[in-house]
Design a protein around this motif. Structure first.
Motif, PDB file in Angstrom:
ATOM      1  N   THR A 167      15.300   6.192   4.989  1.00  0.00           N
ATOM      2  CA  THR A 167      15.069   4.825   4.506  1.00  0.00           C
ATOM      3  C   THR A 167      15.125   3.811   5.641  1.00  0.00           C
ATOM      4  N   GLN A 168      15.922   4.074   6.650  1.00  0.00           N
ATOM      5  CA  GLN A 168      15.968   3.193   7.819  1.00  0.00           C
ATOM      6  C   GLN A 168      14.614   3.202   8.538  1.00  0.00           C
ATOM      7  N   TYR A 169      14.033   4.385   8.674  1.00  0.00           N
ATOM      8  CA  TYR A 169      12.710   4.515   9.284  1.00  0.00           C
ATOM      9  C   TYR A 169      11.667   3.731   8.474  1.00  0.00           C
ATOM     10  N   LEU A 170      11.679   3.918   7.169  1.00  0.00           N
ATOM     11  CA  LEU A 170      10.702   3.229   6.322  1.00  0.00           C
ATOM     12  C   LEU A 170      10.875   1.717   6.406  1.00  0.00           C
ATOM     13  N   ASP A 171      12.113   1.238   6.409  1.00  0.00           N
ATOM     14  CA  ASP A 171      12.374  -0.187   6.554  1.00  0.00           C
ATOM     15  C   ASP A 171      11.824  -0.709   7.883  1.00  0.00           C
ATOM     16  N   ASP A 211       4.518  12.752   7.329  1.00  0.00           N
ATOM     17  CA  ASP A 211       4.623  11.645   8.282  1.00  0.00           C
ATOM     18  C   ASP A 211       5.932  11.708   9.068  1.00  0.00           C
ATOM     19  N   GLY A 212       6.977  12.274   8.484  1.00  0.00           N
ATOM     20  CA  GLY A 212       8.262  12.355   9.178  1.00  0.00           C
ATOM     21  C   GLY A 212       9.258  13.193   8.412  1.00  0.00           C
ATOM     22  N   THR A 213      10.215  13.762   9.158  1.00  0.00           N
ATOM     23  CA  THR A 213      11.279  14.572   8.577  1.00  0.00           C
ATOM     24  C   THR A 213      12.617  14.032   9.068  1.00  0.00           C
ATOM     25  N   PHE A 214      13.601  13.906   8.154  1.00  0.00           N
ATOM     26  CA  PHE A 214      14.889  13.297   8.480  1.00  0.00           C
ATOM     27  C   PHE A 214      16.022  14.133   7.904  1.00  0.00           C
ATOM     28  N   ASN A 215      17.174  14.052   8.566  1.00  0.00           N
ATOM     29  CA  ASN A 215      18.342  14.824   8.142  1.00  0.00           C
ATOM     30  C   ASN A 215      19.088  14.188   6.987  1.00  0.00           C
ATOM     31  N   SER A 216      18.878  12.895   6.747  1.00  0.00           N
ATOM     32  CA  SER A 216      19.599  12.234   5.666  1.00  0.00           C
ATOM     33  C   SER A 216      18.709  11.184   5.000  1.00  0.00           C
TER      34      SER A 216
END
Length: 153
Positions: A142-146, A132-137
């Motif tokens: 968690t900001q995206y999920l929030d 669903d998504g890839t993040f560097n940190s």
């Protein structure tokens, strides 16, 4: 300008450095705990006051092709600071310990679950087996999920 003896006194105040007398009255000081092949912190300190400190892994210093900065005109404070920074730049780095989990499950109000998973140096969010998504940190993930209305289970 500090004299040879004054520079020696400053340098010898660092117990982690080992003195090595070399030719022509010059003195080297080695840092044997270095994480790198580079062991010389102080190189060719000469009785005339000239000498070098390794600054190859530091910013803000004008160095020669060996990564050495000339300390001929250094004050005691500058010499002490440069040696300390040099030792720190060669000190083994411990892996950063964090409280970040390797895997978490998140849920929204519709009971949809997503899995946050650390894979190498990146964080991936999965809906079942679908990326669903890839993040560097971890923080970005968690900001995206929030923002998407999910909370940790």
């Amino acid at each position: 300008m500090l004299t040879f003896e004054e520079k020696l006194q400053v340098i010898e105040s660092f117990p982690e450095l080992e003195r090595k007398d070399v030719s022509l009255g010059r003195v080297n000081f080695h840092y044997n705990e270095s994480s790198y092949d580079q062991k010389n912190v102080v190189y060719h300190l000469h009785p005339n006051g000239n000498g070098f400190v390794y600054a190859g892994k530091m910013t803000g210093y004008q160095t020669n092709d060996k990564g050495m900065v000339n300390i001929r005109d250094f004050t005691e404070k500058a010499l002490r600071s440069t040696i300390r920074k040099s030792i720190l730049s060669l000190t083994p780095k411990e892996p950063e310990k964090t409280n970040e989990p390797e895997e978490e499950v998140w849920i929204n109000e519709n009971t949809v679950t997503l899995t946050l998973l650390k894979e190498g140096e990146i964080w991936n969010v999965y809906a079942d087996d679908i990326l669903d998504g890839t993040f560097n940190s971890y923080r970005q993930a968690t900001q995206y999920l929030d923002e998407e209305g999910f909370s940790r289970i």
